[in-house]
Design a protein around this motif. Sequence first.
Motif, PDB file in Angstrom:
ATOM      1  N   ARG A  91      44.456  38.864 -15.718  1.00  0.00           N
ATOM      2  CA  ARG A  91      43.336  39.810 -15.788  1.00  0.00           C
ATOM      3  C   ARG A  91      42.811  40.130 -14.389  1.00  0.00           C
ATOM      4  O   ARG A  91      42.496  41.275 -14.074  1.00  0.00           O
ATOM      5  CB  ARG A  91      42.203  39.225 -16.641  1.00  0.00           C
ATOM      6  CG  ARG A  91      42.473  39.288 -18.135  1.00  0.00           C
ATOM      7  CD  ARG A  91      41.192  39.061 -18.926  1.00  0.00           C
ATOM      8  NE  ARG A  91      40.647  37.729 -18.694  1.00  0.00           N
ATOM      9  CZ  ARG A  91      40.969  36.653 -19.400  1.00  0.00           C
ATOM     10  NH1 ARG A  91      41.843  36.749 -20.376  1.00  0.00           N
ATOM     11  NH2 ARG A  91      40.406  35.481 -19.137  1.00  0.00           N
ATOM     12  N   SER A 106      43.031  43.790 -12.594  1.00  0.00           N
ATOM     13  CA  SER A 106      41.808  44.401 -12.086  1.00  0.00           C
ATOM     14  C   SER A 106      41.969  44.804 -10.614  1.00  0.00           C
ATOM     15  O   SER A 106      41.569  45.896 -10.204  1.00  0.00           O
ATOM     16  CB  SER A 106      40.639  43.424 -12.232  1.00  0.00           C
ATOM     17  OG  SER A 106      39.452  43.965 -11.660  1.00  0.00           O
ATOM     18  N   LYS A 107      42.606  43.919  -9.834  1.00  0.00           N
ATOM     19  CA  LYS A 107      42.820  44.231  -8.412  1.00  0.00           C
ATOM     20  C   LYS A 107      43.782  45.404  -8.250  1.00  0.00           C
ATOM     21  O   LYS A 107      43.600  46.247  -7.359  1.00  0.00           O
ATOM     22  CB  LYS A 107      43.352  42.997  -7.691  1.00  0.00           C
ATOM     23  CG  LYS A 107      42.288  41.921  -7.476  1.00  0.00           C
ATOM     24  CD  LYS A 107      42.823  40.759  -6.650  1.00  0.00           C
ATOM     25  CE  LYS A 107      41.719  39.748  -6.366  1.00  0.00           C
ATOM     26  NZ  LYS A 107      42.189  38.608  -5.552  1.00  0.00           N
ATOM     27  N   SER A 154      44.176  47.876 -10.282  1.00  0.00           N
ATOM     28  CA  SER A 154      43.413  49.076 -10.622  1.00  0.00           C
ATOM     29  C   SER A 154      42.521  49.511  -9.457  1.00  0.00           C
ATOM     30  O   SER A 154      42.460  50.701  -9.104  1.00  0.00           O
ATOM     31  CB  SER A 154      42.559  48.823 -11.868  1.00  0.00           C
ATOM     32  OG  SER A 154      41.786  49.960 -12.183  1.00  0.00           O
TER      33      SER A 154
END
Length: 396
Positions: free
Chosen positions: A170, A174-175, A177
């Motif tokens: 996750r 997230s990074k 994105s």
Amino acid sequence: MIDYSVEPDRCIVVGITTPDITTAQTEEFLDELVFLIDTAGAVVEKRFTQKLPYKDPKYFVGSGKLEEIKEYMTAAELKWAVFDDELSPSQARNIEKFLDCHVLDRTGLILNIFAQRARTSHSKTQVALAQYQYLLPRLTRMWTHLDRQRGGAGLTMRGVGETQIETDRRIILSKISLLKQKLADIDKQKTVQRKNRESLVRVALVGYTNVGKSTLMNLLSKSEVLAENKLFATLDTTVRKVVIDNLPFLLSDTVGFIRKLPHGLVESFKSTLDEVREADLLIHVVDISHRGFEQQIEVVNKTLAEIGAADKPVIMLFNKIDAYTYVKKDDDDLTPKTKENRSLSDLKKMYLSKENETCCFVSAKNKENIDLLRQTIYERVKTIHAIRYPYNNFLY
């Protein structure tokens, strides 16, 4: 990634010969891999090769060869094995378990070098995105030291390891994105910068890594771009205004290409490669002294096709003629010539005879034929400029 802060890591390299790859090509590929490792700051102790009909899906090489590698590494106290191909996550995990060492594949090595070479915020963001995309499917290798407990009345209880993997997944997603958004913002800025330069003809230096693009950039533009005998010395595109006689144009030095360039890097460096895609003229620099320069030309042409720049007008620039060597045939030798027997004059005749292709043969190191190169660029840029700005023909 390998830590080189204390002393150079020692490693072995592994390659295979398959029906579509000759033994000579395998050795050439390993030469390049050794150069990559040297660029990264490590030392190669030994090479291992094996002939196989196809890559072993479990160990990349046969288990017998892997046992031979293990015996050598144990005796030599080596902890790194580098493979000249991209390993699947399961292959890397199996090899690490078998050899009890750290395993790095060609893609991971190139990413490591890019991370070392990145200097600007733009290139660091591009490399970081490629690294996270490479790391994501390989997370399980990082948590094999944690047990996955299973049990319960027909229910699966996930242990700490699997929970940690999901957490890391996750975080990395997230990074990724965030990095993609950051690159999108940088791309917008770069697009504006390129639009501001549309009044001038744009010329881009392209080619395999370490063929002398930066040295030529310094010669033509009188700039001081980093130029050294290392792979990927240049990651960030450098753009300089050049004037030949009274004709100005923009010259850009771009990141070098390489065999099996990781797809993630091509995707991440799209904004950098936009300088190539939007150029009016490409100067394809070739290291003619390299024994595999024809294969390098194919790699560059394939990469140009992938980024949508295959239809650009091109000047083929053969560099390092001072280092070109060949095996001269005896007068009484009637066997057909091989590429090792071709003289520089033979190559000149061969490439100069090709239709719709402008060629130059130079030595950037010795500044040989540079005036001829300047004149060739001038004529090609003048033609483009005359078509785009016919009312400015009085400039030349």
